[in-house]
Each structure stands twice: as C-alpha cells, then as structure tokens.
Design a protein around this motif. Structure first.
Motif, PDB file in Angstrom:
ATOM      1  N   SER A  14       0.841  -1.213   0.000  1.00  0.00           N
ATOM      2  CA  SER A  14       0.000   0.000   0.000  1.00  0.00           C
ATOM      3  C   SER A  14       0.869   1.254   0.000  1.00  0.00           C
ATOM      4  CB  SER A  14      -0.920   0.012   1.228  1.00  0.00           C
ATOM      5  OG  SER A  14      -0.169   0.403   2.376  1.00  0.00           O
ATOM      6  N   GLY A  15       2.096   1.113   0.445  1.00  0.00           N
ATOM      7  CA  GLY A  15       3.002   2.263   0.501  1.00  0.00           C
ATOM      8  C   GLY A  15       2.614   3.255   1.585  1.00  0.00           C
ATOM      9  N   ASP A  16       1.587   2.927   2.346  1.00  0.00           N
ATOM     10  CA  ASP A  16       1.071   3.858   3.347  1.00  0.00           C
ATOM     11  C   ASP A  16       1.506   3.372   4.724  1.00  0.00           C
ATOM     12  OD1 ASP A  16      -0.334   6.088   4.054  1.00  0.00           O
ATOM     13  OD2 ASP A  16      -2.275   5.057   4.191  1.00  0.00           O
ATOM     14  N   ILE A  17       2.760   3.652   5.021  1.00  0.00           N
ATOM     15  CA  ILE A  17       3.338   3.085   6.242  1.00  0.00           C
ATOM     16  C   ILE A  17       3.690   4.245   7.166  1.00  0.00           C
ATOM     17  CG2 ILE A  17       5.192   1.618   7.158  1.00  0.00           C
ATOM     18  CD1 ILE A  17       5.143   0.656   4.002  1.00  0.00           C
ATOM     19  N   LYS A  18       2.810   4.457   8.120  1.00  0.00           N
ATOM     20  CA  LYS A  18       2.903   5.661   8.964  1.00  0.00           C
ATOM     21  C   LYS A  18       3.009   5.277  10.431  1.00  0.00           C
ATOM     22  CE  LYS A  18       1.935   8.463   5.459  1.00  0.00           C
ATOM     23  NZ  LYS A  18       2.897   8.185   4.401  1.00  0.00           N
ATOM     24  N   TYR A  19       3.116   6.309  11.272  1.00  0.00           N
ATOM     25  CA  TYR A  19       3.046   6.058  12.714  1.00  0.00           C
ATOM     26  C   TYR A  19       1.724   5.369  13.027  1.00  0.00           C
ATOM     27  CZ  TYR A  19       6.538   9.815  13.354  1.00  0.00           C
ATOM     28  OH  TYR A  19       7.641  10.600  13.316  1.00  0.00           O
ATOM     29  N   THR A  20       1.742   4.600  14.101  1.00  0.00           N
ATOM     30  CA  THR A  20       0.488   4.005  14.580  1.00  0.00           C
ATOM     31  C   THR A  20       0.331   4.432  16.048  1.00  0.00           C
ATOM     32  OG1 THR A  20       1.364   1.980  15.609  1.00  0.00           O
ATOM     33  CG2 THR A  20       1.050   1.943  13.208  1.00  0.00           C
ATOM     34  N   PRO A  21      -0.814   4.094  16.673  1.00  0.00           N
ATOM     35  CA  PRO A  21      -0.886   4.336  18.118  1.00  0.00           C
ATOM     36  C   PRO A  21       0.333   3.703  18.795  1.00  0.00           C
ATOM     37  CG  PRO A  21      -3.015   3.595  17.286  1.00  0.00           C
ATOM     38  CD  PRO A  21      -2.053   3.486  16.143  1.00  0.00           C
ATOM     39  N   VAL A  22       0.853   4.393  19.792  1.00  0.00           N
ATOM     40  CA  VAL A  22       2.101   3.950  20.433  1.00  0.00           C
ATOM     41  C   VAL A  22       2.002   2.515  20.959  1.00  0.00           C
ATOM     42  CG1 VAL A  22       3.532   4.343  22.485  1.00  0.00           C
ATOM     43  CG2 VAL A  22       2.848   6.259  21.054  1.00  0.00           C
ATOM     44  N   ASP A  23       0.838   2.175  21.516  1.00  0.00           N
ATOM     45  CA  ASP A  23       0.706   0.857  22.153  1.00  0.00           C
ATOM     46  C   ASP A  23       0.190  -0.218  21.204  1.00  0.00           C
ATOM     47  OD1 ASP A  23      -1.702   2.123  21.978  1.00  0.00           O
ATOM     48  OD2 ASP A  23      -2.369   1.641  24.003  1.00  0.00           O
ATOM     49  N   GLY A  24       0.128   0.093  19.907  1.00  0.00           N
ATOM     50  CA  GLY A  24      -0.230  -0.937  18.931  1.00  0.00           C
ATOM     51  C   GLY A  24      -1.506  -0.622  18.168  1.00  0.00           C
TER      52      GLY A  24
ATOM     53  N   PRO B 102      -8.721  -3.554  25.510  1.00  0.00           N
ATOM     54  CA  PRO B 102      -7.589  -2.945  24.792  1.00  0.00           C
ATOM     55  C   PRO B 102      -6.670  -2.141  25.722  1.00  0.00           C
ATOM     56  CG  PRO B 102      -9.619  -2.663  23.546  1.00  0.00           C
ATOM     57  CD  PRO B 102     -10.017  -3.286  24.853  1.00  0.00           C
ATOM     58  N   ALA B 103      -7.247  -1.519  26.738  1.00  0.00           N
ATOM     59  CA  ALA B 103      -6.425  -0.706  27.652  1.00  0.00           C
ATOM     60  C   ALA B 103      -5.498  -1.550  28.521  1.00  0.00           C
ATOM     61  CB  ALA B 103      -7.332   0.140  28.546  1.00  0.00           C
ATOM     62  N   ASN B 104      -5.709  -2.869  28.525  1.00  0.00           N
ATOM     63  CA  ASN B 104      -4.832  -3.767  29.290  1.00  0.00           C
ATOM     64  C   ASN B 104      -3.674  -4.303  28.454  1.00  0.00           C
ATOM     65  OD1 ASN B 104      -7.904  -4.882  30.505  1.00  0.00           O
ATOM     66  ND2 ASN B 104      -6.415  -3.873  31.820  1.00  0.00           N
ATOM     67  N   VAL B 105      -3.600  -3.871  27.200  1.00  0.00           N
ATOM     68  CA  VAL B 105      -2.638  -4.472  26.274  1.00  0.00           C
ATOM     69  C   VAL B 105      -1.707  -3.410  25.683  1.00  0.00           C
ATOM     70  CG1 VAL B 105      -2.433  -5.683  24.051  1.00  0.00           C
ATOM     71  CG2 VAL B 105      -4.309  -6.252  25.606  1.00  0.00           C
TER      72      VAL B 105
ATOM     73  N   SER C 101       6.287   5.928  24.290  1.00  0.00           N
ATOM     74  CA  SER C 101       6.065   7.051  23.355  1.00  0.00           C
ATOM     75  C   SER C 101       7.289   7.960  23.298  1.00  0.00           C
ATOM     76  CB  SER C 101       4.818   7.852  23.756  1.00  0.00           C
ATOM     77  OG  SER C 101       5.100   8.722  24.844  1.00  0.00           O
ATOM     78  N   GLN C 102       8.014   8.028  24.415  1.00  0.00           N
ATOM     79  CA  GLN C 102       9.207   8.880  24.427  1.00  0.00           C
ATOM     80  C   GLN C 102      10.453   8.118  23.995  1.00  0.00           C
ATOM     81  OE1 GLN C 102       8.758  11.810  24.493  1.00  0.00           O
ATOM     82  NE2 GLN C 102       7.201  12.448  25.974  1.00  0.00           N
ATOM     83  N   GLN C 103      10.339   6.794  24.036  1.00  0.00           N
ATOM     84  CA  GLN C 103      11.515   5.974  23.729  1.00  0.00           C
ATOM     85  C   GLN C 103      11.624   5.679  22.243  1.00  0.00           C
ATOM     86  OE1 GLN C 103      11.520   2.144  25.679  1.00  0.00           O
ATOM     87  NE2 GLN C 103      12.907   2.906  27.227  1.00  0.00           N
ATOM     88  N   THR C 104      10.594   5.037  21.711  1.00  0.00           N
ATOM     89  CA  THR C 104      10.681   4.555  20.324  1.00  0.00           C
ATOM     90  C   THR C 104       9.409   4.801  19.527  1.00  0.00           C
ATOM     91  OG1 THR C 104       9.928   2.421  21.134  1.00  0.00           O
ATOM     92  CG2 THR C 104      12.289   2.657  20.789  1.00  0.00           C
ATOM     93  N   SER C 105       8.370   5.405  20.131  1.00  0.00           N
ATOM     94  CA  SER C 105       7.034   5.468  19.502  1.00  0.00           C
ATOM     95  C   SER C 105       6.490   4.047  19.366  1.00  0.00           C
ATOM     96  CB  SER C 105       7.061   6.174  18.148  1.00  0.00           C
ATOM     97  OG  SER C 105       7.721   7.407  18.268  1.00  0.00           O
TER      98      SER C 105
ATOM     99  N   PRO D 255       5.749   0.223  17.765  1.00  0.00           N
ATOM    100  CA  PRO D 255       6.574  -0.748  17.029  1.00  0.00           C
ATOM    101  C   PRO D 255       6.402  -0.509  15.523  1.00  0.00           C
ATOM    102  CG  PRO D 255       5.061  -1.859  18.563  1.00  0.00           C
ATOM    103  CD  PRO D 255       4.657  -0.424  18.521  1.00  0.00           C
ATOM    104  N   ALA D 256       7.319  -1.031  14.718  1.00  0.00           N
ATOM    105  CA  ALA D 256       7.265  -0.801  13.265  1.00  0.00           C
ATOM    106  C   ALA D 256       5.925  -1.280  12.693  1.00  0.00           C
ATOM    107  CB  ALA D 256       8.421  -1.519  12.591  1.00  0.00           C
ATOM    108  N   THR D 257       5.335  -0.453  11.863  1.00  0.00           N
ATOM    109  CA  THR D 257       3.987  -0.735  11.342  1.00  0.00           C
ATOM    110  C   THR D 257       3.910  -2.070  10.570  1.00  0.00           C
ATOM    111  OG1 THR D 257       3.693   1.629  11.256  1.00  0.00           O
ATOM    112  CG2 THR D 257       2.086   0.329  10.042  1.00  0.00           C
ATOM    113  N   PRO D 258       4.817  -2.339   9.619  1.00  0.00           N
ATOM    114  CA  PRO D 258       4.716  -3.628   8.899  1.00  0.00           C
ATOM    115  C   PRO D 258       4.850  -4.824   9.849  1.00  0.00           C
ATOM    116  CG  PRO D 258       6.244  -2.136   7.791  1.00  0.00           C
ATOM    117  CD  PRO D 258       5.922  -1.501   9.107  1.00  0.00           C
ATOM    118  N   SER D 259       5.667  -4.669  10.876  1.00  0.00           N
ATOM    119  CA  SER D 259       5.839  -5.767  11.828  1.00  0.00           C
ATOM    120  C   SER D 259       4.558  -6.010  12.613  1.00  0.00           C
ATOM    121  CB  SER D 259       6.970  -5.454  12.815  1.00  0.00           C
ATOM    122  OG  SER D 259       8.197  -5.439  12.149  1.00  0.00           O
ATOM    123  N   GLN D 260       3.873  -4.936  12.963  1.00  0.00           N
ATOM    124  CA  GLN D 260       2.609  -5.112  13.696  1.00  0.00           C
ATOM    125  C   GLN D 260       1.613  -5.877  12.829  1.00  0.00           C
ATOM    126  OE1 GLN D 260       0.967  -1.982  16.223  1.00  0.00           O
ATOM    127  NE2 GLN D 260       2.534  -0.618  15.376  1.00  0.00           N
ATOM    128  N   TRP D 261       1.556  -5.528  11.538  1.00  0.00           N
ATOM    129  CA  TRP D 261       0.619  -6.243  10.659  1.00  0.00           C
ATOM    130  C   TRP D 261       1.027  -7.707  10.483  1.00  0.00           C
ATOM    131  CZ3 TRP D 261      -4.141  -5.089   9.982  1.00  0.00           C
ATOM    132  CH2 TRP D 261      -4.545  -3.757  10.095  1.00  0.00           C
TER     133      TRP D 261
END
Ligand code: GLU
Length: 405
Positions: free
Chosen positions: A58-68, A90-93, A265-269, A271-277
């Motif tokens: 998709s080429g649309d690889i952007k920031y995501t929510p910090v916690d996933g 979700p708030a527990n993860v 959020s202050q450390q690394t934002s 995780p990498a978006t493609p890796s999360q998918w």
C-alpha cells in the motif's frame, strides 16, 4: 571518554554477541556450528507475510498508536482469551518492539532507585542488565539443592522491604525447565500477599514438550486485573519464528499499561507498522506452524539428550520446553567462558557460557537449528573433551588432530 556510570555497568548481550561471532566466522568460510542461538530456523508463517506485504504494497506506512494498532490489540485479546481464559480490554494491552521492550518499559514504570527485582538462576542474560538500566537492583535466587527450581521458601527469603518485582520465565531460558504449577500458584499468592509485581515472561510457553500444558498464571488468582500486579509478557518471536519482526506485548492493569505506553512514546514510539501487521497475520492465521515447530524441537531435544547420555561426566536436565539445554560440564572445565572459547577455537562450535545465565560450569546449548547440525555440533564437543574419543576429526576436508590431551 566520559561515559555515564550506568553505561559502564551494563554488559553487552552475550547471546546477541555470539550470534554475530558465528555469522562473522561463517562469512570467513569457517565451518562453524552455532549451538548458541536463540531463534528457530523455520520460516515466517505465510499469513504473517501476506499481512505484512499487504501494508508494504500500500506504501502507506505511517506512525500508529504507540501501544499498537487496534487490529493487533484485538488479536492479542483473542490470544489471551484462548490461551489464558482471560478476557481483557484494549487498555490492558501494549504491543512493543519485542518482549524485551515490553519488559523494559514495564521495569521503567514500576522501579524506583534501589528497588529490587528477584528472579531465579539460571536466568535469561538480559534480566540483570535490564533491571540495572531501569535503576533497580537484580537479586538472584539460586536453588540450594543444585536444581534449576528454587523453592517458594527460597524466594520468600530473598524478599525484603526493597523488593518490587519478581520475574519468572517458564519454560526457562536457558534450562528448559518449567516451574511446577504448585510453585507458580504459591508464587502468585506470595506476590499478592506482599504486594509485589509478578512479571510472567511467557515467551516460550507454547513450545512445551511431551504433551505438557503451559502453566497459566491467571488460574491461580481471583484478583481483578485492575487490582492485580501480575503482568504477562509474550511475543511472536519464538512461537512463530519471527525474531526479526520485533513484536512482543504485555497484558496488565490499565494504570501500568498506560504508563508503559507513555514511556514507550518517548523511547521509540510505536513498534514498526509492517511488523505489527505481520504479527496480526500470525496471530489470526493458521496455527499449524507452532505445532510443527514444537514437534521439530522435541525431536531435536531427544537427539541431543541421547548424545548427552553417552557423554561421560556431563550432567543435564531434560528440557520440558523452549529450545535450550543447560548441561553441567564442570567435570571438564569449571570456567564456562574458557570452555566456550575453547570449543569455538578448537572445533568451531558456538555455545553460550553458563556464567552469563548466573551458573558457572554450565553451557547453554540450543537445539533450535537442524537435527543434523545439532548432532554434528555435540559430536564435535564430545570429540574435543572426551579423552576416549579418536585422535582425529574431519571438519569437511579439514583434518583436526587432538593435541591438547
Ligand atoms: N532470547 C534469545 C536468546 O536468549 C535471543 C537473543 C536475546 O535477545 O537475548 O538467545
């Protein structure tokens, strides 16, 4: 150079360093066998690849929510329900860049200077360093009976007014032991009674052998998750052989998870978006790769154990899970670093010294590679150490003569 005091106290990860050593020697054409590794040989499951390439294409690889991303949290929630019979929100993860980061931001969230974190020996090489990085003090509990499983009394004796957390990794890296359900139950109760955090590092808990069931820590508590100081860590790295994607997660109470996300959020934002998918694909996809990995590992373990049985002087506990053995070689060498170096120099086999895991005289020998490689590796080790072995050995067309005995 004026490096910080903290930087000067932190040791490099021995496991990662040895991966590099093995790769460098291989690049030079050396006939290296890497029995020091901590990653399965199998390929990424196809469902993970499809999900990952979908987002890459998709080429649309952007920031995501910090916690996933929500899809990953949903998959983790489903996983938690299926494997722990716990329904969480979700708030527990929180998803992180590997289980390592989840543990790290958790330690940052709960430790004040001088707070102590207890874990049993042998322990994963990174625990002491991670605790120190977060300003805490590692406290190691070693079983007096020489086993890999300290008793609940030994844990309690190590607890004091500074104790903030306990880490339990079951099956254990590097010994492969699983702590008994009664012990886990006692530990959950003890931590609750003393108001101590319990970090369950369940990285290997799907990779257990001989028909065993992974121990589910939630079975031993009735405390509501929002009041509980138990945090469960998992990752896709080992069960799906996806070490390079760097996706791990933690499940805990909302307050601690929110704090972990703030720190992340202050450390690394995120995780990498493609890796999360990719992790979404793995968690939601066909699960047969875990079974086939488990069977392969169990077979490798059996082969390795047969070799140990024929190896005079070597004492070893049969691993119940994970993909490591932790044999005692002290009949040959007391100093595990010297032994590991000796084996690398003489027969080009990479192992990890037991000292790195808090136990001298042992080596960590992995069985996550191929059966053939594992067999050849242990045969080379035996040749180098056992005086009854023949005097020469061929590594390919390289002839070795044992001139050190
Ligand atoms: N956990 C694996 C090991 O112990 C991977 C390397 C690491 O992060 O330590 O070998």
């Amino acid at each position: 150079m004026s490096l910080s005091q903290l930087a000067r106290t932190i040791h490099e990860s021995a496991t990662l360093k040895l991966n590099q050593t093995a790769a460098q020697l291989r690049d030079k054409g050396e006939p290296v066998i890497h029995l020091g590794g901590g990653e399965p040989k199998s390929k990424t499951p196809i469902d993970a690849i499809v999900a990952c390439t979908g987002v890459l294409n998709s080429g649309d690889i952007k920031y995501t929510p910090v916690d996933g991303i929500p899809a990953l949290k949903k998959a983790i929630i489903r996983y938690t329900e299926e494997h722990y019979s716990r329904v969480v929100k979700p708030a527990n993860v929180i998803a992180s860049s590997g289980a390592k980061q989840s543990i790290m931001v958790l330690l940052h969230s709960i430790l004040d200077p001088k707070d102590e974190v207890i874990f049993p020996a042998p322990y994963w090489v990174s625990y002491p360093e991670m605790v120190k990085l977060a300003g805490g003090v590692p406290v190691v509990v070693t079983a007096e009976d020489g086993s890999f499983c300290p008793t609940i009394e030994e844990f309690e004796a190590a607890m004091g007014s500074y104790t903030k957390a306990v880490i339990l990794n079951s099956p254990n890296n590097p010994s492969g032991v699983m702590y008994a359900p009664e012990f886990v139950s006692d530990l959950v109760q003890l931590c609750e009674k003393r108001d101590i955090w319990l970090i369950m590092d369940d990285t290997y808990n799907r990779l257990v052998f001989d028909g065993r069931q992974p121990v589910n820590c939630y079975e031993y508590t009735k405390t509501d998750i929002e009041q509980s100081k138990m945090v469960v860590i998992n990752c896709v790295s080992k069960m799906y052989a996806m070490t390079g994607f760097r996706i791990g997660w933690a499940v805990g109470n909302k307050e601690v998870v929110t704090s972990m996300a703030t720190i992340q959020s202050q450390q690394t934002s995120s995780p990498a978006t493609p890796s999360q998918w990719a992790a979404v694909g793995a968690l939601n996809g066909v699960q047969s790769s875990i079974d086939s990995l488990r069977l392969t590992l169990e077979n490798n373990r059996n082969i390795l154990m047969d070799h140990y049985r024929a190896f005079p002087g070597v004492k070893v506990t049969c691993p119940m899970g994970a993909f490591y053995t932790f044999p005692d070689f002290s009949a040959y060498y007391k100093d595990s670093q010297k032994l590991s170096q000796f084996l690398l120099e003489k027969v080009r086999v990479v192992t990890v010294p037991g000292k790195e895991f808090g136990m001298e005289g042992h080596l960590r020998i992995s069985f996550c590679g191929g059966a053939k490689e594992t067999t050849e590796g242990i045969e080379r080790i035996r040749w180098a150490l056992d005086p009854t072995s023949p005097n020469e050995l061929y590594l390919g067309d390289r002839r070795l003569v044992r001139d050190w005995m």
